[in-house]
Design a protein around this motif. Structure first.
Motif, mmCIF file in Angstrom:
data_model
loop_
_atom_site.group_PDB
_atom_site.id
_atom_site.type_symbol
_atom_site.label_atom_id
_atom_site.label_comp_id
_atom_site.label_asym_id
_atom_site.label_seq_id
_atom_site.Cartn_x
_atom_site.Cartn_y
_atom_site.Cartn_z
ATOM 1 N N UNK A 135 -19.974 -14.284 -37.021
ATOM 2 C CA UNK A 135 -19.905 -13.745 -35.674
ATOM 3 C C UNK A 135 -19.430 -12.301 -35.602
ATOM 4 N N UNK A 136 -19.633 -11.560 -36.693
ATOM 5 C CA UNK A 136 -19.146 -10.169 -36.733
ATOM 6 C C UNK A 136 -20.165 -9.154 -36.225
ATOM 7 N N UNK A 137 -21.414 -9.571 -36.080
ATOM 8 C CA UNK A 137 -22.479 -8.624 -35.746
ATOM 9 C C UNK A 137 -22.261 -7.919 -34.413
ATOM 10 N N UNK A 138 -21.577 -8.565 -33.479
ATOM 11 C CA UNK A 138 -21.383 -7.969 -32.149
ATOM 12 C C UNK A 138 -20.244 -6.959 -32.102
ATOM 13 N N UNK A 139 -19.376 -6.986 -33.095
ATOM 14 C CA UNK A 139 -18.192 -6.112 -33.044
ATOM 15 C C UNK A 139 -18.117 -5.102 -34.179
ATOM 16 N N UNK A 140 -18.852 -5.331 -35.267
ATOM 17 C CA UNK A 140 -18.778 -4.450 -36.438
ATOM 18 C C UNK A 140 -20.173 -3.939 -36.781
ATOM 19 N N UNK A 141 -20.348 -2.629 -36.854
ATOM 20 C CA UNK A 141 -21.633 -2.046 -37.248
ATOM 21 C C UNK A 141 -21.824 -2.203 -38.750
ATOM 22 N N UNK A 142 -22.969 -2.758 -39.119
ATOM 23 C CA UNK A 142 -23.267 -3.053 -40.524
ATOM 24 C C UNK A 142 -24.018 -1.884 -41.146
ATOM 25 N N UNK A 143 -23.395 -1.196 -42.109
ATOM 26 C CA UNK A 143 -23.998 -0.084 -42.833
ATOM 27 C C UNK A 143 -24.120 -0.478 -44.300
ATOM 28 N N UNK A 144 -25.232 -0.146 -44.911
ATOM 29 C CA UNK A 144 -25.424 -0.620 -46.284
ATOM 30 C C UNK A 144 -26.364 0.261 -47.086
ATOM 31 N N UNK A 145 -26.399 -0.029 -48.365
ATOM 32 C CA UNK A 145 -27.410 0.521 -49.268
ATOM 33 C C UNK A 145 -27.791 -0.594 -50.231
ATOM 34 N N UNK A 146 -29.090 -0.766 -50.479
ATOM 35 C CA UNK A 146 -29.600 -1.806 -51.383
ATOM 36 C C UNK A 146 -29.168 -3.213 -50.960
#
Length: 392
Positions: A239-250
């Motif tokens: 349930x973190x998608x609404x409060x934390x922006x997901x940044x990534x590589x690979x």
């Protein structure tokens, strides 16, 4: 009389050398393709191998005019296994090129034996900082990136977006450390935690609990292959998608999207390439790849394809004769081919100078998932370690 004999001897030597060169050019070009083909990371190795093979097939089984014999070996993501197998490629099979290499710990294991044998090493993924600066080598070329670069994209984006607090997470090996260093090179906000997981970890419940407790604005992660698949799924389940922006590589790319599907839609990543890049070389590549393999290519596929193009261009430039190694190195350095990513040239350390983008996961009308460019973050960007490389 002495001068005449010397002239005849020189002419004879040139004739023998020419005959040897012609004989070599008539033999198959041996490529040792070393990739990870075991466990969850196998998808990465498969994509590199398939991209490379596609270009070879398009050219009638030849590179630079020479028939190709490709010997594919699985490093099993074990440095000791990789070392044993690369020695077999060099000593038993006497390959002309070693290509592929998915993970940085594998590159670290095979780099020295390959380059010390004066065999050309064409990296199609791993880009550890170890070999970008003082450890650079004239026999090594990369068709991917230097690790730091692609993570710097996210650091710069996070800084520009004004994220005040960020949680960082990566596997505990050289590429993971490079990724975190790359992100922090441009991000000036607060790092609430910096977590290194076991390479191959598939359960992120403890780390996600830490993220929930820390309440960051964003998290940045580097988790390739199966690790990325599980992380994206568990991130959504927590349930973190609404409060934390997901940044990534690979983590959100063409190898993970077929498994994560809608769970990854809209999540950000960084890349030097996407399937929908608008250039003729890329359109041709993507169309051919989808027709041959019935799947959307990934950045790994594109890097494998460009590795084959690079070898093809160099072997053709020397007329198929690899006996003059300095001439081959000069031909490789020219990178005389149309990269599927567009802009491409080599820096003095033999890593690419290229453009980098913020990308996100999207879904095509036909139901296929892929990444698409949101914005360009770096233009003609070389890595920070090149200044320490002593090659010209």
């Amino acid at each position: 009389m002495g001068r005449g004999i010397k002239a005849l001897a020189l002419a004879a030597g040139m004739t023998v050398a020419g005959a040897l060169g012609a004989a070599q050019a008539a033999e198959p070009l041996k490529i040792g393709m070393m990739v990870t083909l075991s466990g969850p990371p196998a998808v990465l190795g498969n994509h590199i191998r398939d991209g490379f093979q596609l270009f070879v097939d398009e050219n009638g089984g030849k590179l630079g005019g020479r028939d190709v014999e490709m010997i594919v070996v699985d490093d099993e993501l074990k440095p000791d296994v990789a070392l044993t197998k690369v020695k077999e490629l060099l000593e038993r099979d006497k390959v002309d090129f070693v290509a592929g290499i998915v993970f940085s710990n594998i590159l670290q294991a095979v780099f020295r034996p390959v380059t010390e044998s004066e065999t050309f090493l064409i990296g199609a993924n791993a880009g550890t900082s170890t070999f970008a600066g003082r450890g650079c080598n004239k026999y090594f070329f990369s068709t991917s990136w230097q690790n730091d670069q692609i993570h710097e994209v996210m650091g710069k984006y996070a800084q520009e977006k004004g994220f005040k607090k960020v949680f960082l997470m990566a596997p505990n090996y050289q590429a993971g450390k490079d990724s975190i260093n790359g992100f922090k090179r441009y991000y000036e906000g607060e790092v609430v935690d910096e977590v290194y997981t076991k390479l191959g970890n598939l359960d992120f419940s403890a780390e996600l609990a830490k993220i929930a407790a820390a309440k960051p604005d964003a998290m940045f992660t580097f988790m390739p292959g199966g690790m990325g698949v599980n992380l994206v799924r568990q991130f959504n389940q927590a349930g973190l998608a609404d409060s934390v922006t997901f940044l990534s590589a690979f983590t959100v790319d063409g190898t993970t999207l077929p498994a994560t599907k809608d769970a990854a839609l809209g999540l950000f990543s960084s890349s030097q390439w996407t399937p929908d890049m608008d250039n003729e070389a890329n359109k041709k590549f993507v169309t051919a790849y989808e027709a041959k393999y019935d799947s959307v290519p990934s950045l790994y596929s594109s890097q494998g394809y460009d590795a084959a193009q690079l070898i093809d261009s160099a072997v053709a430039a020397v007329g198929g004769d690899l006996s003059d190694k300095d001439a081959v190195i000069a031909a490789l350095k020219k990178a005389d081919f149309a990269s599927v990513r567009g802009d491409f040239k080599f820096n003095n350390n033999h890593f690419p100078i290229q453009d980098f983008y913020l990308v996100k996961a999207v879904k095509r009308d036909d139901g296929a998932y892929h990444t698409t460019v949101v914005e360009k973050v770096f233009d003609d960007y070389g890595d920070v370690h090149a200044k320490d490389c002593r090659m010209e």
